[in-house]
Design an enzyme around this catalytic site. Structure first.
Site, PDB file in Angstrom:
ATOM      1  N   HIS A 175      -1.772 -10.550  -5.377  1.00  0.00           N
ATOM      2  CA  HIS A 175      -1.564  -8.970  -4.880  1.00  0.00           C
ATOM      3  C   HIS A 175      -0.090  -8.618  -5.455  1.00  0.00           C
ATOM      4  O   HIS A 175      -0.017  -7.351  -5.818  1.00  0.00           O
ATOM      5  CB  HIS A 175      -1.473  -8.938  -3.278  1.00  0.00           C
ATOM      6  CG  HIS A 175      -2.747  -8.841  -2.662  1.00  0.00           C
ATOM      7  ND1 HIS A 175      -3.770 -10.045  -2.449  1.00  0.00           N
ATOM      8  CD2 HIS A 175      -3.637  -7.759  -2.345  1.00  0.00           C
ATOM      9  CE1 HIS A 175      -4.814  -9.523  -1.956  1.00  0.00           C
ATOM     10  NE2 HIS A 175      -4.698  -8.133  -1.763  1.00  0.00           N
ATOM     11  N   GLU A 176       0.749  -9.617  -5.429  1.00  0.00           N
ATOM     12  CA  GLU A 176       2.263  -9.027  -6.139  1.00  0.00           C
ATOM     13  C   GLU A 176       2.119  -8.760  -7.663  1.00  0.00           C
ATOM     14  O   GLU A 176       2.627  -8.048  -8.043  1.00  0.00           O
ATOM     15  CB  GLU A 176       3.064  -9.974  -5.909  1.00  0.00           C
ATOM     16  CG  GLU A 176       4.510  -9.930  -6.141  1.00  0.00           C
ATOM     17  CD  GLU A 176       5.148  -8.716  -5.527  1.00  0.00           C
ATOM     18  OE1 GLU A 176       6.052  -8.177  -5.934  1.00  0.00           O
ATOM     19  OE2 GLU A 176       4.775  -8.461  -4.249  1.00  0.00           O
TER      20      GLU A 176
END
Length: 517
Positions: free
Chosen positions: A444-445
């Site tokens: 996600h990052e």
């Protein structure tokens, strides 16, 4: 209508070959029985509408009264209650629900009481919510357009700068090179031309390059955010597919070697299944709507072209609606706000709550467009049969349950290639879950921070924050059985606070970075 809803009490008696009153137009005069019974209702034992029947002396008493009434009418050629003509005979139906009949016969709950509310359909209330939602939001959209006009700006999505990102556009062509390299390594491994340590080393290099190369290109050429997000999503999907292909083939070779040595029993009666490794199956897997590799998949019989066309129309409509909400509502709110961590607490809460509703609409549209429309269109075109891309995540009572139902392709990949391998290597269940959340947080990052060219770990922290929420909602579910407290916590942290806060944080970080340049 009240008579139609009441139960029939007693017996229906019939008499044959009787005369009926004639209508001036020659039609039989409709009696009470005609409106309630059809001509086929000539049975002598009628049942109640809800399946109950009167028992004991009370029922016998009514039977005697009805029978006596019938005997008194047999000699009369006229029918007072009407009849239904059937051929040359007339079936007379007496409506036997008397004024003295009991209207209340058993204990019943109100439909909206806590004991009965989930035992019936509430489709009408659901339709009412949809109508109210459309009406209220339609009024707000009209009011917004009257006040601010149409705020859609094509430069937000496309710009001349996007056309200059030709090195980044070339990245869309290179992902096909990595599956080809992985296939060549696997072919050599199956033919035993290279040893397992060499195979593992080559696959680590290939998969690592497959994810690092797009990251380098995005950061090197300072790409547009939207183009960078799309490229990172494709790179992450490509990496997950490559890992599944490599891990599956490694497990196949291990299984065949163990079977040949007699260490384990064959898991399949047809062991040739494991040898059917070809480039065609890999190509199909790389474009199929799944992240888990296998030789063959459930296939449908044909393509529904009309259905595909309708889904494409829906995809265009909902994608346009999603873009409209972003530019007409979310962008103005975010631009006219201060950094949520630099202002006072109440101001930050007010801004987050204001953007939460349009953000929720965008999120639901994104889910519908990608998981339902796009993946189903892709599956239909590829004859892919297993279309369980999501489950009823909106009913989840714990955060852990949500992550199991929200994204089924990723969930199946994690269970198959991460969770159970951790358990087989002696890692505890809790640690395996923590590893799964850590990996999800990293990806996600990458998908957000890399295209935005900032590394603040907001997305990483947001995903890892799910771990204590999992413990909390699991505790509440265990303490209050069948409780929806966990479901409300899920909606609050995801839709009302979590995602809107991330929108503010990343927007202001990107905006400050642009001003510093």
């Amino acid at each position: 209508m009240a008579l139609l809803d009441t139960p029939q009490i007693g017996e229906i008696t019939t008499t044959a070959t009787t005369t009926i009153r004639q209508h001036p137009l020659g039609k039989p005069d409709a009696g009470i029985g005609d409106g309630l019974f059809s001509s086929s209702s000539s049975k002598t034992n009628s049942s109640f509408e809800d399946g109950d029947s009167l028992n004991g002396d009370f029922n016998d008493k009514f039977k005697e009264q009805i029978g006596a009434g019938d005997e008194s009418k047999k000699g009369n050629g006229k029918i007072d209650h009407g009849g239904v003509k059937k051929g040359r005979e007339t079936t007379v139906v007496h409506y036997a629900y008397r004024p003295s009949s009991p209207a209340h016969r058993r204990i019943k709950e109100s439909p909206l009481s806590s004991d009965a509310i989930f035992k019936q359909s509430h489709a009408g209330l659901f339709n009412l919510c949809i109508v109210v939602l459309v009406a209220v939001n339609g009024r707000l959209i009209i009011e917004n357009l009257m006040k601010y006009g149409l705020l859609i700006n094509s430069k937000f999505w496309f710009s001349s700068r996007s056309l200059r990102d030709w090195p980044l556009l070339m990245c869309w062509l290179t992902p096909s090179d990595f599956p080809l390299a992985a296939y060549i390594v696997e072919k050599l491994a199956w033919k035993k031309r290279i040893s397992d340590p060499v195979v593992i080393t080559l696959h680590v290099v290939i998969t690592t390059t497959a994810i690092l190369y797009p990251i380098f290109m995005i950061l090197r050429f300072d790409s547009v955010v939207l183009l960078g997000v799309s490229l990172m999503l494709c790179a992450c999907i490509n990496w997950l597919k490559l890992v599944s292909f490599v891990h599956t083939n490694y497990d196949m070779r291990s299984l065949l070697n163990s079977t040949g040595k007699g260490e384990v029993e064959p898991m399949s009666s047809n062991m040739d299944y494991f040898y059917d490794i070809n480039f065609k199956s890999l190509v199909y897997f790389m474009v199929a709507p799944t992240l888990c590799y296998q030789i063959s998949y459930p296939r449908t019989a044909f393509i529904r072209k009309g259905w595909v066309f309708r889904q494409l129309i829906k995809l265009v409509i909902f994608t346009g609606f999603m873009g409209f909400i972003i530019e007409q509502y979310i962008n103005p709110i975010v631009k006219n706000s201060r950094h949520p961590l630099n202002g006072d607490f109440l101001y930050a809460i007010e801004r987050v709550l204001k953007v939460s509703v349009p953000n929720l609409y965008v999120w639901l549209c994104m889910f519908y467009c990608f998981f339902h429309l796009w993946l189903n269109i892709l599956a239909e075109l590829l004859w892919f049969g297993d279309r369980e891309f999501y489950k009823d995540w909106w009913n989840t009572q714990t955060i852990e349950e949500y992550w199991r139902l929200w994204n089924m392709p990723v969930h199946k990949w994690i269970v198959r290639h991460l969770y159970f391998p951790c358990l087989r290597n002696g890692i505890s269940k809790g640690a395996a879950i923590l590893v799964a959340f850590f990996m999800s947080a990293v990806f996600h990052e990458l998908c957000i921070a890399v295209p935005c060219h900032i590394l603040k770990f907001w997305a990483f922290i947001g995903i890892m924050f799910q771990v204590p929420l999992v413990l909390l909602t699991n505790y509440l579910q265990h303490k209050f059985q069948n409780s929806m407290v966990g479901n409300m916590i899920f909606w609050c942290f995801f839709s009302i606070f979590g995602q809107p806060m991330c929108v503010f944080l990343y927007y202001h970080e990107v905006n400050q970075k642009g001003k510093s340049k």
